[in-house]
Each structure stands twice: as structure tokens, then as C-alpha cells.
Design an enzyme around this catalytic site. Structure first.
Site, PDB file in Angstrom:
ATOM      1  N   LYS A 168     -15.412  13.363  -2.217  1.00 13.86           N
ATOM      2  CA  LYS A 168     -14.677  13.601  -2.625  1.00 13.86           C
ATOM      3  C   LYS A 168     -13.677  12.618  -3.745  1.00 13.86           C
ATOM      4  O   LYS A 168     -12.649  12.935  -3.861  1.00 13.86           O
ATOM      5  CB  LYS A 168     -13.821  13.318  -1.703  1.00 13.86           C
ATOM      6  CG  LYS A 168     -12.200  12.758  -0.568  1.00 13.86           C
ATOM      7  CD  LYS A 168     -11.884  13.709  -1.006  1.00 13.86           C
ATOM      8  CE  LYS A 168     -10.077  13.742  -0.923  1.00 13.86           C
ATOM      9  NZ  LYS A 168      -9.615  14.999  -0.447  1.00 13.86           N
ATOM     10  N   LYS A 243      -5.141   4.964  -4.627  1.00 15.81           N
ATOM     11  CA  LYS A 243      -5.693   4.596  -3.922  1.00 15.81           C
ATOM     12  C   LYS A 243      -7.112   4.886  -4.479  1.00 15.81           C
ATOM     13  O   LYS A 243      -7.996   5.076  -4.707  1.00 15.81           O
ATOM     14  CB  LYS A 243      -5.865   4.993  -2.781  1.00 15.81           C
ATOM     15  CG  LYS A 243      -6.848   4.294  -1.432  1.00 15.81           C
ATOM     16  CD  LYS A 243      -6.761   4.894  -0.140  1.00 15.81           C
ATOM     17  CE  LYS A 243      -7.224   6.663  -0.257  1.00 15.81           C
ATOM     18  NZ  LYS A 243      -7.435   7.169   0.665  1.00 15.81           N
TER      19      LYS A 243
HETATM   20  P1  NAD Z   1      -0.805   9.098   6.479  1.00 15.14           P
HETATM   21  O1  NAD Z   1      -0.924   7.477   6.013  1.00 15.14           O
HETATM   22  O2  NAD Z   1       0.050   9.936   6.462  1.00 15.14           O
HETATM   23  O3  NAD Z   1      -1.474   8.556   8.346  1.00 15.14           O
HETATM   24  C1  NAD Z   1      -2.229   7.662   8.285  1.00 15.14           C
HETATM   25  C2  NAD Z   1      -2.010   6.996   9.419  1.00 15.14           C
HETATM   26  O4  NAD Z   1      -2.703   6.118  10.010  1.00 15.14           O
HETATM   27  C3  NAD Z   1      -0.717   7.118  10.405  1.00 15.14           C
HETATM   28  O5  NAD Z   1       0.616   7.884  11.179  1.00 15.14           O
HETATM   29  C4  NAD Z   1      -0.459   5.333  10.309  1.00 15.14           C
HETATM   30  O6  NAD Z   1       0.045   4.689  11.111  1.00 15.14           O
HETATM   31  C5  NAD Z   1      -2.196   5.217  10.507  1.00 15.14           C
HETATM   32  N1  NAD Z   1      -2.470   3.729  11.001  1.00 15.14           N
HETATM   33  C6  NAD Z   1      -2.915   3.214   9.772  1.00 15.14           C
HETATM   34  N2  NAD Z   1      -3.441   1.984  10.278  1.00 15.14           N
HETATM   35  C7  NAD Z   1      -4.227   2.000  11.312  1.00 15.14           C
HETATM   36  C8  NAD Z   1      -4.853   1.155  12.707  1.00 15.14           C
HETATM   37  N3  NAD Z   1      -5.186   0.130  12.695  1.00 15.14           N
HETATM   38  N4  NAD Z   1      -4.907   1.808  13.246  1.00 15.14           N
HETATM   39  C9  NAD Z   1      -4.092   2.867  14.173  1.00 15.14           C
HETATM   40  N5  NAD Z   1      -3.426   3.962  12.904  1.00 15.14           N
HETATM   41  C10 NAD Z   1      -3.813   3.786  11.531  1.00 15.14           C
HETATM   42  O7  NAD Z   1      -1.905   9.292   5.735  1.00 15.14           O
HETATM   43  P2  NAD Z   1      -2.508  10.787   5.871  1.00 15.14           P
HETATM   44  O8  NAD Z   1      -1.847  11.412   3.883  1.00 15.14           O
HETATM   45  O9  NAD Z   1      -2.763  11.281   7.105  1.00 15.14           O
HETATM   46  O10 NAD Z   1      -3.773  10.951   5.012  1.00 15.14           O
HETATM   47  C11 NAD Z   1      -4.588  10.090   5.695  1.00 15.14           C
HETATM   48  C12 NAD Z   1      -6.085   9.852   5.078  1.00 15.14           C
HETATM   49  O11 NAD Z   1      -6.659  11.443   4.606  1.00 15.14           O
HETATM   50  C13 NAD Z   1      -6.201   9.261   3.802  1.00 15.14           C
HETATM   51  O12 NAD Z   1      -7.435   8.515   3.641  1.00 15.14           O
HETATM   52  C14 NAD Z   1      -5.778  10.074   2.409  1.00 15.14           C
HETATM   53  O13 NAD Z   1      -6.477   9.632   1.256  1.00 15.14           O
HETATM   54  C15 NAD Z   1      -6.884  11.536   3.295  1.00 15.14           C
HETATM   55  N6  NAD Z   1      -6.321  13.366   2.663  1.00 15.14           N
HETATM   56  C16 NAD Z   1      -5.290  13.103   2.534  1.00 15.14           C
HETATM   57  C17 NAD Z   1      -4.451  14.074   2.286  1.00 15.14           C
HETATM   58  C18 NAD Z   1      -2.946  15.162   2.252  1.00 15.14           C
HETATM   59  O14 NAD Z   1      -2.735  15.797   1.419  1.00 15.14           O
HETATM   60  N7  NAD Z   1      -2.088  13.870   3.054  1.00 15.14           N
HETATM   61  C19 NAD Z   1      -6.028  15.270   1.799  1.00 15.14           C
HETATM   62  C20 NAD Z   1      -6.928  14.984   2.152  1.00 15.14           C
HETATM   63  C21 NAD Z   1      -7.638  13.643   2.498  1.00 15.14           C
END
Ligand code: NAD
Length: 289
Positions: A168, A243
Site C-alpha cells: 500500500k 501521512k
Molecule cells: P476518515 O478520517 O474519514 O475516517 C476515520 C474515522 O475513524 C473517523 O470517522 C474517526 O472519527 C474515526 N476514529 C478516529 N479515531 C478513532 C478511535 N480511536 N476509535 C474509533 N473511531 C475512531 O478517514 P478515511 O478517509 O475513511 O480513511 C481511513 C483509512 O483508510 C486511513 O488510514 C486512510 O489512509 C485509508 N484510505 C483512505 C482512502 C480514501 O480515499 N479516503 C483510500 C484508501 C485508504
């Protein structure tokens, strides 16, 4: 019928849990941000205010959290509640060190675990077309494969613990640099008075074609609907890309590698954050190359 707990219902998790809910499994979600619960509950998706409930009762526990710190906090803080049959599946993008720590903590308690980050963005999460890159034991991968197939159309077994995260990190290094390349080409095309629709038409079917062009062309009104059509509302935020590039820097330092485009790309995304665009979609880099 498996009981599946899903922790982290943000941009990605919110969509992924809805595809899981289309199965015969019993699904329950948790997030520290409770604002999301109402719209999930309206779709008959159960949520809980008590994270322990997920660890105690679920056979499969999926995390989709922002970073390694959050994953470590959630899993290390609750893993002792898990029963022996549980499988921990982390789909977040995090550092390899934390991933290995999570795998080792699981092994000590005789639990199974996988690192399974995804690619495909929010649109892929919504349409259940994500690609999962999976690290851990092959037998555990085979057990979880039917669950990956509910949320994506490809789940590739990459190797030992941490291999999913390693792939990734390389994937997002390519994406970060290619989006900057697309931005430079758009900037040049504007100077040359080109019709950007024609630029898209040619590059999306020529040797320049890539995901950043074909699925995410960062100009409003051109190509498939992308964050550019929504004033660069994320999608995949600049802060998350920053990040991921920092994870690549850490990983490359461990291998004594110096990757000059990686360093330059990270600087550009950092500048985006500094001008207050950290929460905006990373593809807005095209206006800041
Ligand atoms: P986001 O910030 O939209 O969602 C993260 C969620 O986690 C939030 O709702 C937050 O409230 C919750 N959270 C944070 N700390 C927490 C805790 N201690 N307990 C419970 N919930 C908690 O992020 P995202 O865009 O959904 O991405 C999530 C992961 O997926 C990241 O690692 C990102 O790098 C990866 N990712 C994102 C994408 C994208 O297009 N957005 C694509 C591939 C991978």
C-alpha cells in the site's frame, strides 16, 4: 452467520459497512464520532457506544482508522476482551512497525490477524470495487476472503505480516507522484491554450493513462465525477496522503534508500496543508504544483 464488528466509520468505513450489511452476517459499527450513527441506523445498520462489546462479541473485527496511533489505541486497548476465535483485520493504511506490533499482540493471545489496506477510494468503497492488499497467514486470508469479496472485487495475498501495508505504501507513492505529474501536464496544457477535454480524451486512452487521469481527472466537468467536481471536498484528504508519504519516508530510511521524487512530493503535499488545504482532497495538488 458471522458476527462482524466494524470500527472507524469515516469516509471509507461508512461505505464499506453498508456493503457488509448486504450479507447474511450480523454487522455492528463503532466510531468515536457518533454523528454518523443516525444515517447508518436509518439503513438498519446497528451501532454501539461501547467498543468493548465489539471485541467481546464479534468473530471478525475490522478497523478502518486514520493512522497507526488510532489503530494501536483501539486494538491494544481492547484486544484482551477478544475471544480466542476472533480475527482482527486492519484495513487502515498505517506504518509497518505498528502493524507488526498488532500481529504479535494477536499471536500472544492466540488470535488471528491480517493487515489488509485498500485502494480504490471512496467511490470504490461505495461500489464495492476496492482492492485489498493482504499480509499475514495465508490460511487466515482464505478465511476472510468471502468478507473482502463483499467490499471489493480483488483481494491479493501479498505475503507475511506487514506485506499488505508495504504494498500500500508503494502504491500511494506512485499515486502521489502521478497526481503531481498530471497537475504539471494540465498547467502546461493551459499555457499552450489546449482544450482540457481533448487532453483528457487523449491521455485517458494513451500511454499517459493512469488512475489519476482515468478515474480522478482533477478538473471540474471533465472525466468521471471526482472531487474536482465538488470543489475538492475529500475523498482522500491531503493530510492522509501526507501521512502515507511519511510512511514511505520511514520505510525507505529503514532500507537506507533515498527516493528523491518521494521527498519532493511530500514537500508539495505539506505545503498544501500549510495553506489550510489539509482536509481538502489530495488531487487539489494540481492547482499547487
Ligand atoms: P476518515 O478520517 O474519514 O475516517 C476515520 C474515522 O475513524 C473517523 O470517522 C474517526 O472519527 C474515526 N476514529 C478516529 N479515531 C478513532 C478511535 N480511536 N476509535 C474509533 N473511531 C475512531 O478517514 P478515511 O478517509 O475513511 O480513511 C481511513 C483509512 O483508510 C486511513 O488510514 C486512510 O489512509 C485509508 N484510505 C483512505 C482512502 C480514501 O480515499 N479516503 C483510500 C484508501 C485508504
Amino acid at each position: 452467520m458471522k458476527k462482524i464488528g466494524f470500527i472507524g466509520l469515516g469516509n471509507m468505513g461508512f461505505e464499506m459497512i453498508q456493503n457488509l450489511n448486504n450479507s447474511s452476517s450480523d454487522i455492528i459499527g463503532y466510531d468515536i464520532n457518533k454523528d454518523i450513527y443516525q444515517s447508518l441506523n436509518a439503513k438498519n445498520i446497528k451501532t454501539t457506544n461501547n467498543i468493548e462489546e465489539i471485541f467481546k462479541n464479534c468473530e471478525v473485527i475490522i478497523t478502518m482508522l486514520p493512522d497507526g496511533e488510532a489503530v494501536n489505541k483501539v486494538i491494544s486497548g481492547n484486544i484482551n476482551y477478544a475471544s480466542e476465535e476472533s480475527i482482527i483485520v486492519d484495513c487502515s493504511t498505517i506504518d509497518i512497525e505498528t502493524t507488526k506490533h498488532i500481529h504479535n499482540s494477536a499471536k500472544k493471545l492466540n488470535l488471528l490477524s491480517l493487515d489488509a489496506p485498500v485502494s480504490g477510494g471512496v467511490s470504490g468503497a461505495k461500489s464495492a470495487t476496492l482492492t485489498f492488499m493482504v499480509g499475514g497467514d495465508k490460511a487466515t486470508y482464505n478465511l476472510v476472503l468471502p468478507i473482502f469479496n463483499l467490499m471489493g472485487n480483488k483481494a491479493i495475498y501479498c505475503g507475511e505480516d506487514g506485506s499488505g501495508q508495504a504494498v500500500k505504501i508503494c502504491n500511494n507513492l506512485i499515486l502521489a507522484i502521478s497526481m503531481i505529474g498530471v497537475g504539471e501536464a494540465i498547467s502546461l496544457a493551459k499555457k499552450l491554450n489546449l482544450d482540457l477535454k481533448k487532453l483528457y480524451e487523449v491521455t485517458s486512452t494513451s500511454s499517459a493513462s493512469c488512475w489519476a487521469i482515468n478515474n480522478y481527472f482533477p478538473v471540474s466537468g471533465i472525466g468521471p465525477v471526482s472531487p474536482a467536481d465538488k470543489n475538492f471536498t475529500a475523498g482522500f484528504s491531503t493530510d492522509l496522503m501526507k501521512k502515507d508519504l511519511s510512511l514511505a519516508v520511514d520505510a525507505s530510511k529503514n532500507g537506507s534508500e533515498f527516493l528523491s521524487f518521494l521527498e519532493q512530493a511530500l514537500e508539495k503535499y505539506k505545503k498544501m496543508s500549510e495553506i489550510g488545504k489539509g482536509k481538502n482532497d489530495f488531487s487539489e495538488i494540481v492547482n499547487n504544483v
